[in-house]
Design a protein around this motif. Sequence first.
Motif, PDB file in Angstrom:
ATOM      1  N   ASP A 173       0.605  -1.125   0.192  1.00 56.32           N
ATOM      2  CA  ASP A 173       0.119   0.005   0.191  1.00 56.32           C
ATOM      3  C   ASP A 173       0.818   1.316  -0.033  1.00 56.32           C
ATOM      4  OD1 ASP A 173      -2.493  -1.016  -0.036  1.00 56.32           O
ATOM      5  OD2 ASP A 173      -2.854  -1.342   1.925  1.00 56.32           O
TER       6      ASP A 173
ATOM      7  N   SER B 147      -7.136  -5.660   0.271  1.00 59.04           N
ATOM      8  CA  SER B 147      -6.013  -5.150  -0.442  1.00 59.04           C
ATOM      9  C   SER B 147      -5.302  -6.258  -1.471  1.00 59.04           C
ATOM     10  CB  SER B 147      -5.019  -4.168   0.118  1.00 59.04           C
ATOM     11  OG  SER B 147      -4.155  -5.136   0.947  1.00 59.04           O
ATOM     12  N   ARG B 151      -5.347  -5.903  -5.414  1.00 59.55           N
ATOM     13  CA  ARG B 151      -4.053  -5.766  -6.363  1.00 59.55           C
ATOM     14  C   ARG B 151      -3.801  -6.818  -7.278  1.00 59.55           C
ATOM     15  NH1 ARG B 151      -1.455  -2.987  -2.511  1.00 59.55           N
ATOM     16  NH2 ARG B 151      -1.568  -4.593  -0.895  1.00 59.55           N
TER      17      ARG B 151
END
Lengths: 220, 334
Positions: A173, B147, B151
């Motif tokens: 991130d 996440s 991705r």
Amino acid sequence: MQTIMIVEDDPVIREELAFLLENESYQALSVTDFETILEQVRSACPDLVLLDLGLPGRDGLSFCAAIRKIAPIIVITSRTSALDELRALNLGSDDYITKPYNIPVLLARIRAVLRRNGTEDAQPDMLKAAGLSLSLTKGTVTANGQTAELTRNELKILAHLMSHAGEIVSRADLIEALWNSQIYIDDNTLSVNVTRLRSRLEGLGLLDVIKTRRGMGYQL
Amino acid sequence: MTISEFILDRLDRMLLRIAFFFAVSAFLLLTGTQAGIIALLLLACLLIFFAELLFDFWKEKKRLDELQAIMRRLDERYLFTECAPRPRRLYERRLFDLLRLSGKSMIEAVSDAHAAQREYREYIEQWVHEIKTPITAAKLICQNIDSDTRRRLSGELAQIDAHVERALFYARAESPEKDFIIKKTALSSICEGAIGTHQTLLIQNGVRVETENLEETVYTDGKWAAFMLGQLLQNAARYRSAAPVITLSGKRLGRQVQLIVRDNGIGIPAHELPRVFDRGFTGRNGRSQGGSTGMGLYLCKRLADALEIGLQIQSTVGAGTCVTLTFPAEIKLT
């Protein structure tokens, strides 16, 4: 709170965009009746209109000039020809973004248009978290009455960690956030930058303020 | 047509005619006509005969030259029979009509093919625009999931998007003059656009991008240039080394500006370099990695030619590849 009106005929995009904007603490208004777009814009008086061009029945470009008298416009379309872009900009559109857009880029351009039109709430210049205060414009960090200067990379890393203070931010991130700020680093460079940032913070007397969570990421 | 060609063409009839003259002379001689009169007659006949031949030659040559001149001036040579004057002689006229019929069916076939191609191109463009709506929706939905999955899905979506873009630019490269607008563009905005588009791919491959001296501005179509740069970035990510670094640097060269894209990837063998811009050429690297289409650099070359951008490639196996885009000098309007 600023209001952004979404004129988009695809229901999935409309809902997801509204959801995204609300997460970014804007107020999102969706237009679902495409017969009375102008009246709806007039009565809602939004701070920004996101306008799709391929609307049922009518071309979004035909509203451009009329809407622009009320609110700034970002045209969002799948039409990529240079001519369409030129026409949209000539008709008063403030920006022209083609689908599929990069979401951080879309948000950045929304902020830019709002700022240009003077309706953006002033961006906070100072971030405060975990006993640190970070000046984004000066690029300095202050703690315990001492101040240290940071490089651009260190500044962006610290800013991202501070705006997610208490959360675990994964390395992936963090890298993504840096790329969105035009810092195109890889994993190793991130480690080097974090190490440097830590030693700078140690210079201010803050030991182990950025914790490494093994296998998960960093935490402030 | 030369005189010898002309004579050779009519040799059989000429010999026949001359033989006939001599046969008549022999007949007259045998039937008691004076030799002097026969000689005069023969001379007169031969003179008239050669004069006639010369006249024919001159007329035919003139006409052929005229037709050839018309042909030379034509841009679309298959339209010849539409432009040439209709001949007067019956035999020639019939031949001309046959040629014309053949030409007409050719013209129809050509214009049908053109129309089909145009329709196909329009359909591709329309399809590309339609497919972008669901891609956009999928990207937005991706934002709301955890996440790691996000991705991975974003990576796949970015790949779909890259393939779709290539299809669009392939259709556009067919008639490029219609679609680009030359504007003053900063190298940095071209680079940011291309990196942004391929960000997921580059990050996934652990690429670091360094930029230097990108304040230079060029006159070009920013989107087309970003597409071209995107192809180079994708190649650099695909044919990477263990610690991939891509350097994008601007360089002023007199009145021209260059954008140099350097990577430290696996490189291209020297004997394959001259062919990398060919359509469908994949080379050793492409074959060993799989999934290579041989279209990226081909499209780059097509678009670069249309935008008058110079495109040079250098490479050393094991050391990396360097592609230089040379943007045309700014034209000062005075």
